[in-house]
Scaffold this active site. Structure first.
Site, short mmCIF file in Angstrom:
data_model
loop_
_atom_site.label_atom_id
_atom_site.label_comp_id
_atom_site.label_asym_id
_atom_site.label_seq_id
_atom_site.Cartn_x
_atom_site.Cartn_y
_atom_site.Cartn_z
N LYS A 136 1.92 8.45 -8.60
CA LYS A 136 0.73 9.27 -8.74
C LYS A 136 -0.34 8.62 -7.88
CE LYS A 136 -1.30 11.59 -12.70
NZ LYS A 136 -2.65 11.67 -12.32
N GLY A 137 -1.17 9.43 -7.27
CA GLY A 137 -2.26 8.88 -6.49
C GLY A 137 -3.51 9.66 -6.86
N ASP A 251 -7.10 1.59 4.25
CA ASP A 251 -6.84 1.59 2.81
C ASP A 251 -5.57 0.81 2.50
OD1 ASP A 251 -7.49 2.27 0.21
OD2 ASP A 251 -6.33 4.13 0.24
N1 LIG Z 1 7.99 7.83 0.50
C1 LIG Z 1 7.93 7.30 -0.71
N2 LIG Z 1 9.04 6.79 -1.30
C2 LIG Z 1 8.98 6.25 -2.53
N3 LIG Z 1 7.85 6.16 -3.27
C3 LIG Z 1 6.72 6.64 -2.75
C4 LIG Z 1 6.69 7.23 -1.46
N4 LIG Z 1 5.42 7.61 -1.20
C5 LIG Z 1 4.70 7.26 -2.28
N5 LIG Z 1 5.47 6.69 -3.23
C6 LIG Z 1 5.04 6.20 -4.56
O1 LIG Z 1 3.95 6.97 -5.02
C7 LIG Z 1 2.78 6.15 -5.17
C8 LIG Z 1 1.54 6.94 -4.76
O2 LIG Z 1 1.67 7.34 -3.40
P1 LIG Z 1 0.45 7.40 -2.42
O3 LIG Z 1 -0.26 6.08 -2.48
O4 LIG Z 1 0.90 7.87 -1.11
O5 LIG Z 1 -0.39 8.53 -3.15
P2 LIG Z 1 -1.92 8.88 -2.96
O6 LIG Z 1 -2.18 10.06 -3.83
O7 LIG Z 1 -2.24 9.07 -1.53
O8 LIG Z 1 -2.59 7.58 -3.48
P3 LIG Z 1 -4.04 6.99 -3.23
O9 LIG Z 1 -4.70 7.09 -4.56
O10 LIG Z 1 -3.75 5.56 -2.85
O11 LIG Z 1 -4.69 7.76 -2.16
C9 LIG Z 1 3.04 4.91 -4.30
O12 LIG Z 1 2.33 3.80 -4.77
C10 LIG Z 1 4.56 4.76 -4.46
O13 LIG Z 1 4.88 4.07 -5.65
#
Ligand SMILES: Nc1ncnc2c1ncn2[C@@H]1O[C@H](COP(=O)(O)OP(=O)(O)OP(=O)(O)O)[C@@H](O)[C@H]1O
Length: 504
Positions: A136-137, A251
Site C-alpha cells: 500500500k502506498g 524519495d
Molecule cells: N514491483 C513490485 N514488486 C513487489 N512489490 C512491490 C512492487 N512495487 C511495489 N511493491 C510493494 O508495494 C509497496 C508500495 O509501493 P510503492 O512505494 O510503489 O507505492 P506508493 O503508493 O507509490 O508509495 P508511496 O507512499 O511511497 O508513494 C512497496 O513498499 C512494496 O512493498
C-alpha cells in the site's frame, strides 16, 4: 511511410510523417515577418464563430489526435532503430553463420509483429486476476496479479485518478510512468504496461518477490556493516542509473528499495522523481510542512523562522520507548498520504533549488538506519523530524551504545552534510567504507539474504496480513469519465517492446 512486412521502417534516415499527419498541421500562426496578411485573417476567422464550449472540446480532440500520431511515428522510428541496430551487429559478427543471422532477423520481425498486435489490443482490468494485495502506498495499492491469457505474474500498482487530481499529483504520476517506461536498467523495476480506466491508473510491473528494505529492517532491526555495505553499494549503482536517465528520485527510502528473487535490489516508486530540467513541484513538500506544522501547532515557517527554530524544545536523542513507538508506527506512516520526511534532504524543504545530490543525502539516512536501527532524525512527529533535518548539524548524533567503524561513520557523515560538501558519485565509490567492493560484478555475486520462495506467487515476504482490509476484488470502474480526467491522463498508456519473452 514505407514499411517492410514485419513493420520496420525501410529508410534508416529521417522518417517522413504519414500523409494524414501532414494534412493535419494546424492553421498557420498569426502573421510574422514574411507571412501573408491573409494567413492571419484565416486564422482569426477560423475560431471566432465557435462557442466557448466547442473550443476546449476541439482543442482536446486535436491533442488526442496529435498524441496518437506522435506515438505512431515514434514507434515506427523505434522499430527502425531496432532493425538497423541488429543488422549492424550482424554485419560485424564474423562468428555467426549467414543462416543463423537470417533466422535472427526473422525472429526480430516476428517479435515486432507480436508487439504491433499487442499495441492494438486494449488492456484492461479484465485481463488480470488478483492473487494477493501485497503493498500500500500513499495513493493506491500494489497487488500480485496474473495475466489471464498467458498466466504470467506481475505486480500491479493502482492509483486513483480522482485522488491524484485532487491532491495535485499529476506531475508525480506522470514522472513515475516516464522513468519506468524510459528505463531498461537492471536497477530499476521494469514496467511492462500501463493503462487506465475512468477510475484508476494502472502500472503493470515485474514482481519482486523478496519484499522491501523497510520490511527487512522491521524484521532484523539493524544490519552488520558487511550487509549494510552490500545494500548501500547496490543502492549507489541504482541511484546512479536513475541520474543517468536524467532524473532525480527525491524519495529514496527503505520502502522503495525492493528485493528481487536473488536478493539484489531494484528501485521503485518514482512518483516524486523529476527530470533535471523540469520545474520542481513543491506542493507535496508544502503539504508535508503544513501537516507537520499543524501537528506542532505552529504556522508555516517563514524562511527566517526556518533558520531559527527553537533547538532547545527538541530532545537531541530519542528514548528507547520513543524509538519503539516510532518502529511500531512505521508501516502506518508509509501508508499515509503525508508520508515520512525522515530521508528528505534539507535543501528540498528550503525551496531554493537543489540537484541530484539530494538523493545521496537520502542514502546517508538509510545507511544510518541500517547500522543504528532508526533514521538519524527520527522523532515523535513529522514536525520535529523536519526541524531536526533543517538543523542537522546540531541533531546528527551517533548513539554511544552503537559501535561503528570509523569508515562507516565517516561515510554517513559525508552524505548527511550540506549539499556543497556532500560526496559525489566518484567520491562515494572510492570511499574507504566500500573498500573491496567490485562495482562491476556486485549484481551477480551472492546476496547476503536470498528469499526462500515456494512458488512464483509466493508473497511471504510481504505484510499481507496487515493489508487484509483492502478488498481483493477490483472495484468496477465508473462508466464514462470526465473530459478533464481523460485529457489529464492522456499518454499514460504504455506497452514495452521486449526482446525477451516476458512482456508477452
Ligand atoms: N514491483 C513490485 N514488486 C513487489 N512489490 C512491490 C512492487 N512495487 C511495489 N511493491 C510493494 O508495494 C509497496 C508500495 O509501493 P510503492 O512505494 O510503489 O507505492 P506508493 O503508493 O507509490 O508509495 P508511496 O507512499 O511511497 O508513494 C512497496 O513498499 C512494496 O512493498
Amino acid at each position: 511511410m514505407a514499411t517492410t512486412r514485419n513493420g520496420a521502417v525501410r529508410s534508416p534516415s529521417t522518417p517522413t510523417l504519414p500523409q494524414s499527419r501532414q494534412g493535419m498541421q494546424p492553421p498557420a500562426p498569426p502573421a510574422q515577418s514574411g507571412n501573408k496578411p491573409d494567413d492571419y485573417v484565416y486564422f482569426a476567422r477560423s475560431t471566432s464563430n465557435f462557442s466557448d464550449e466547442v473550443l476546449p472540446r476541439a482543442k482536446g480532440a486535436q491533442m488526442k489526435l496529435e498524441h496518437y500520431y506522435k506515438i505512431a511515428v515514434d514507434s515506427a522510428i523505434e522499430r527502425n532503430t531496432r532493425r538497423v541496430e541488429l543488422e549492424r551487429r550482424l554485419q560485424v559478427d564474423t562468428t555467426t553463420s549467414d543462416e543463423r543471422k537470417q533466422r535472427q532477423l526473422q525472429q526480430l520481425g516476428k517479435k515486432e509483429s507480436t508487439f504491433l498486435r499487442l499495441r492494438r489490443t486494449k488492456l484492461g482490468l479484465d485481463d488480470f486476476r488478483t492473487v494477493k494485495v501485497i503493498g500500500k502506498g500513499a495513493f493506491g495499492e500494489v497487488r500480485l496479479v496474473q495475466k489471464t491469457d498467458t498466466s504470467k505474474i506481475y505486480a500491479m500498482k493502482m492509483l486513483r485518478k480522482d485522488e491524484m487530481l485532487k491532491k495535485d499529483q499529476l506531475a508525480h504520476v506522470r514522472a513515475e510512468r516516464d522513468v519506468l517506461a524510459e528505463s531498461a536498467s537492471e536497477w530499476i523495476v521494469q514496467l511492462y504496461y500501463s493503462f487506465q480506466d475512468p477510475t484508476n491508473l494502472y502500472l503493470i510491473m515485474e514482481y519482486l518477490p523478496g519484499g522491501d528494505l523497510m520490511t527487512m529492517l522491521i524484521k532484523y532491526d539493524t544490519f552488520s556493516e558487511d550487509v549494510t555495505r552490500f545494500y548501500m553499494a547496490e543502492c549507489v549503482l541504482a541511484i546512479e542509473a536513475v541520474h543517468q536517465l536524467g532524473f532525480i528520485h527525491r524519495d529514496i527510502k527503505p520502502d522503495n528499495i525492493l528485493i528481487d528473487k536473488d536478493g539484489h535490489i531494484k528501485l521503485s516508486d518514482f512518483g516524486l522523481s523529476t527530470g533535471f530540467h523540469k520545474q520542481h513541484d513543491s506542493n507535496y513538500y508544502q503539504r508535508l510542512l503544513e501537516s507537520a506544522n499543524n501537528a506542532g501547532q505552529q504556522g508555516v515557517p517563514t524562511q527566517a523562522s526556518r533558520n531559527s527554530v527553537m533547538v532547545n524544545s527538541i530532545n537531541l536523542t530519542m528514548t528507547n520507548e520513543q524509538i519503539q513507538t516510532w518502529k511500531a508506527n512505521r508501516r502506518k506512516l508509509a501508508y499515509s498520504t503525508v508520508g515520512t520526511p525522515d530521508y528528505i534532504a534539507p535543501e528540498i524543504f528550503q525551496q531554493r533549488g537543489y540537484g541530484k545530490e539530494c538523493d545521496w543525502w537520502s542514502l546517508g539516512a538509510i545507511a544510518f538506519e541500517c547500522l543504528v536501527g532508526y533514521p538519524p532524525f527520527c522523532s515523535e512527529s513529522t514536525h520535529e523530524t523536519y526541524q531536526k533535518i533543517m538543523q542537522w548539524k546540531h541533531f546528527l548524533a551517533f548513539p554511544d551504545d552503537v559501535h561503528l567503524s570509523r569508515q562507516a561513520e565517516d561515510f554517513v557523515r559525508r552524505l548527511i552534510t550540506s549539499a556543497d560538501q556532500r560526496m559525489s558519485i566518484q567520491q562515494i565509490k572510492a570511499h574507504p567504507f566500500f573498500y573491496g567492493v567490485d562495482w562491476a560484478t556486485i549484481r551477480v555475486i551472492d546476496a547476503p539474504f536470498v528469499p526462500h520462495l515456494k512458488s512464483i506467487t509466493d508473497t511471504s515476504y510481504f505484510p499481507t496480513d496487515q493489508l487484509d482490509q483492502v478488498p481483493e476484488e477490483f472495484e468496477t470502474p465508473e462508466p464514462g469519465g470526465t473530459a478533464q480526467k481523460d485529457l489529464a491522463f492522456l499518454g499514460y498508456t504504455f506497452k514495452r517492446f521486449s526482446l525477451s519473452s516476458h512482456a508477452f
